[in-house]
Design an enzyme around this catalytic site. Structure first.
Site, PDB file in Angstrom:
ATOM      1  N   HIS A 153       0.917  -1.207   0.070  1.00 55.11           N
ATOM      2  CA  HIS A 153      -0.046   0.083   0.007  1.00 55.11           C
ATOM      3  C   HIS A 153       0.850   1.287  -0.017  1.00 55.11           C
ATOM      4  CE1 HIS A 153      -3.397  -2.547   1.125  1.00 55.11           C
ATOM      5  NE2 HIS A 153      -4.172  -1.669   0.614  1.00 55.11           N
ATOM      6  N   LYS A 157      -0.501   4.985   4.547  1.00 54.21           N
ATOM      7  CA  LYS A 157      -1.524   3.799   5.253  1.00 54.21           C
ATOM      8  C   LYS A 157      -0.833   3.605   6.609  1.00 54.21           C
ATOM      9  CE  LYS A 157      -3.870  -0.474   4.751  1.00 54.21           C
ATOM     10  NZ  LYS A 157      -5.168   0.130   5.256  1.00 54.21           N
TER      11      LYS A 157
HETATM   12  P1  NAD Z   1      -7.293   9.381   5.074  1.00 49.64           P
HETATM   13  O1  NAD Z   1      -6.711   9.615   6.247  1.00 49.64           O
HETATM   14  O2  NAD Z   1      -7.093  10.015   3.914  1.00 49.64           O
HETATM   15  O3  NAD Z   1      -8.915   9.879   5.441  1.00 49.64           O
HETATM   16  C1  NAD Z   1      -9.385   9.758   6.642  1.00 49.64           C
HETATM   17  C2  NAD Z   1     -10.374  11.128   6.905  1.00 49.64           C
HETATM   18  O4  NAD Z   1     -11.098  10.939   8.268  1.00 49.64           O
HETATM   19  C3  NAD Z   1      -8.941  12.383   7.374  1.00 49.64           C
HETATM   20  O5  NAD Z   1      -9.642  13.424   6.167  1.00 49.64           O
HETATM   21  C4  NAD Z   1      -9.712  12.948   8.648  1.00 49.64           C
HETATM   22  O6  NAD Z   1      -9.322  14.219   8.770  1.00 49.64           O
HETATM   23  C5  NAD Z   1     -11.257  12.243   8.714  1.00 49.64           C
HETATM   24  N1  NAD Z   1     -11.575  12.112  10.222  1.00 49.64           N
HETATM   25  C6  NAD Z   1     -10.604  11.682  11.238  1.00 49.64           C
HETATM   26  N2  NAD Z   1     -11.325  11.699  12.323  1.00 49.64           N
HETATM   27  C7  NAD Z   1     -12.540  12.332  12.068  1.00 49.64           C
HETATM   28  C8  NAD Z   1     -13.674  12.768  12.873  1.00 49.64           C
HETATM   29  N3  NAD Z   1     -13.985  12.447  14.101  1.00 49.64           N
HETATM   30  N4  NAD Z   1     -14.841  13.279  12.075  1.00 49.64           N
HETATM   31  C9  NAD Z   1     -14.795  13.279  10.587  1.00 49.64           C
HETATM   32  N5  NAD Z   1     -13.603  13.140   9.995  1.00 49.64           N
HETATM   33  C10 NAD Z   1     -12.752  12.472  10.512  1.00 49.64           C
HETATM   34  O7  NAD Z   1      -7.563   7.930   4.783  1.00 49.64           O
HETATM   35  P2  NAD Z   1      -8.120   7.043   3.731  1.00 49.64           P
HETATM   36  O8  NAD Z   1      -6.944   6.689   2.887  1.00 49.64           O
HETATM   37  O9  NAD Z   1      -9.166   7.894   2.979  1.00 49.64           O
HETATM   38  O10 NAD Z   1      -8.705   5.852   4.516  1.00 49.64           O
HETATM   39  C11 NAD Z   1      -9.688   6.023   5.611  1.00 49.64           C
HETATM   40  C12 NAD Z   1      -9.933   4.378   6.254  1.00 49.64           C
HETATM   41  O11 NAD Z   1     -10.600   3.860   5.059  1.00 49.64           O
HETATM   42  C13 NAD Z   1      -8.600   3.794   6.578  1.00 49.64           C
HETATM   43  O12 NAD Z   1      -9.074   3.100   7.803  1.00 49.64           O
HETATM   44  C14 NAD Z   1      -8.416   2.965   5.302  1.00 49.64           C
HETATM   45  O13 NAD Z   1      -7.785   1.516   5.788  1.00 49.64           O
HETATM   46  C15 NAD Z   1      -9.758   2.670   5.107  1.00 49.64           C
HETATM   47  N6  NAD Z   1      -9.960   2.232   3.541  1.00 49.64           N
HETATM   48  C16 NAD Z   1     -10.831   1.256   3.522  1.00 49.64           C
HETATM   49  C17 NAD Z   1     -11.093   0.706   2.193  1.00 49.64           C
HETATM   50  C18 NAD Z   1     -12.411  -0.336   2.066  1.00 49.64           C
HETATM   51  O14 NAD Z   1     -12.486  -0.719   0.673  1.00 49.64           O
HETATM   52  N7  NAD Z   1     -12.705  -0.941   3.056  1.00 49.64           N
HETATM   53  C19 NAD Z   1     -10.343   1.243   0.936  1.00 49.64           C
HETATM   54  C20 NAD Z   1      -9.727   2.157   1.155  1.00 49.64           C
HETATM   55  C21 NAD Z   1      -9.444   2.671   2.658  1.00 49.64           C
END
Ligand code: NAD
Length: 265
Positions: A153, A157
């Site tokens: 990744h 991450k």
């Molecule tokens: P990222 O860090 O780019 O985005 C997360 C966002 O959440 C950030 O902008 C952060 O400011 C925000 N955030 C944090 N606390 C918050 C709150 N209390 N209220 C509102 N917003 C809040 O991360 P990402 O790459 O977008 O990934 C996010 C999650 O999704 C991770 O856990 C990742 O592993 C997961 N993910 C899952 C899949 C899937 O298919 N299930 C795919 C990609 C990523």
């Protein structure tokens, strides 16, 4: 279907805003970010380079309009607090967040026990098909085939191994009728000794902007079978999450996964 997206300015949050704007039958009515984020009070459409959607990013769910489903791709602590809001407001929830520890996982299950919820470590159709293939392969290929899981990744991450790699491990363990926790080897360093028969090893790469590579390997002395998945655009996860939200419309309380949504069970 009225949708709220939490973590709207995140890598996945931005994709989700686009996916909701493109899909039929769903409408964005709320978007949140953590307090202090530069995205607060911005229009969600403008935030992701679309035209105005007249939905402003807020720092609390109380400030959003009423909705049917909340889609959360944030972080474990944030997701737990969003789940409480969903349960209190009798909405449904789609969870993509990964990296929960066992205690947080149990708390999430208890908060959402009366809520229609889809939880998936990976929302891509291809990965979910791969999970079925891995379980099937594990049933056929005995422990003579050493099973290893590899994932790579992007450098941002924060959890490892990825939720998808763990889901692959669980599918593999299910096919062999064992518990992943009993056979998983998450790291190897120094004098590890020879490989234990029946174990499932994990290896992890982090770097650059890799969206998500996953591979399950079954390695025998004479042959090797590999089931590979490469994600090249996060939109694949966002589209899957929107599909899951739409699917939830007809469902009662319970915890579902993407295999349910895709009819792969
Ligand atoms: P990222 O860090 O780019 O985005 C997360 C966002 O959440 C950030 O902008 C952060 O400011 C925000 N955030 C944090 N606390 C918050 C709150 N209390 N209220 C509102 N917003 C809040 O991360 P990402 O790459 O977008 O990934 C996010 C999650 O999704 C991770 O856990 C990742 O592993 C997961 N993910 C899952 C899949 C899937 O298919 N299930 C795919 C990609 C990523």
């Amino acid at each position: 279907m009225r949708i709220i997206i939490t973590g709207a300015a995140g890598r996945m949050g931005q994709m989700l805003i686009r996916a909701v704007a493109q899909a039929e039958g769903v409408r964005l009515v709320g978007a949140t970010e953590r307090a202090g984020s530069p995205a607060i009070d911005q229009d969600a459409g403008l935030l992701v380079g679309l035209e105005m959607l007249n939905v402003h990013v807020k720092d609390h769910l109380n400030l959003c309009d009423e909705a049917d489903v909340l889609i959360d791709f944030t972080a474990p602590e944030a997701c737990l607090s969003h789940a409480k809001f969903v349960a209190e407001h009798e909405m449904a929830m789609v969870i993509g967040t990964t990296g929960f520890d066992a205690e947080q996982q149990a708390e999430l299950n208890s908060i959402l026990k009366n809520t229609p919820t889809v939880v998936a470590a990976n929302y891509s159709v291809g990965v979910n098909l791969a999970l079925s293939l891995i379980e099937q392969a594990a049933k056929v290929l005995s422990a003579d085939y050493d099973a290893e899981i590899y994932e790579a990744h992007h450098k941002h991450k924060v959890d490892a191994p990825s939720g998808t790699a763990l889901a692959m491990g669980k599918a593999l363990a299910a096919g062999r009728d064992v518990k992943l926790d009993d056979v998983a080897v998450y790291s190897r360093e120094g004098m590890t000794g020879a490989r234990e028969s029946g174990s499932i090893g994990f290896s992890v790469v982090r770097g650059g902007n890799i969206v998500g590579d996953h591979k399950a390997m079954f390695i025998a002395d004479e042959e090797r079978i590999e089931i590979n998945h490469f994600a090249s655009d996060r939109m694949v996860f966002a589209k899957g999450a929107v599909r899951a939200a739409l699917w939830l419309a007809g469902q009662g309380a319970g915890r579902y996964d993407m295999q349910d949504v895709l009819g792969l069970k």
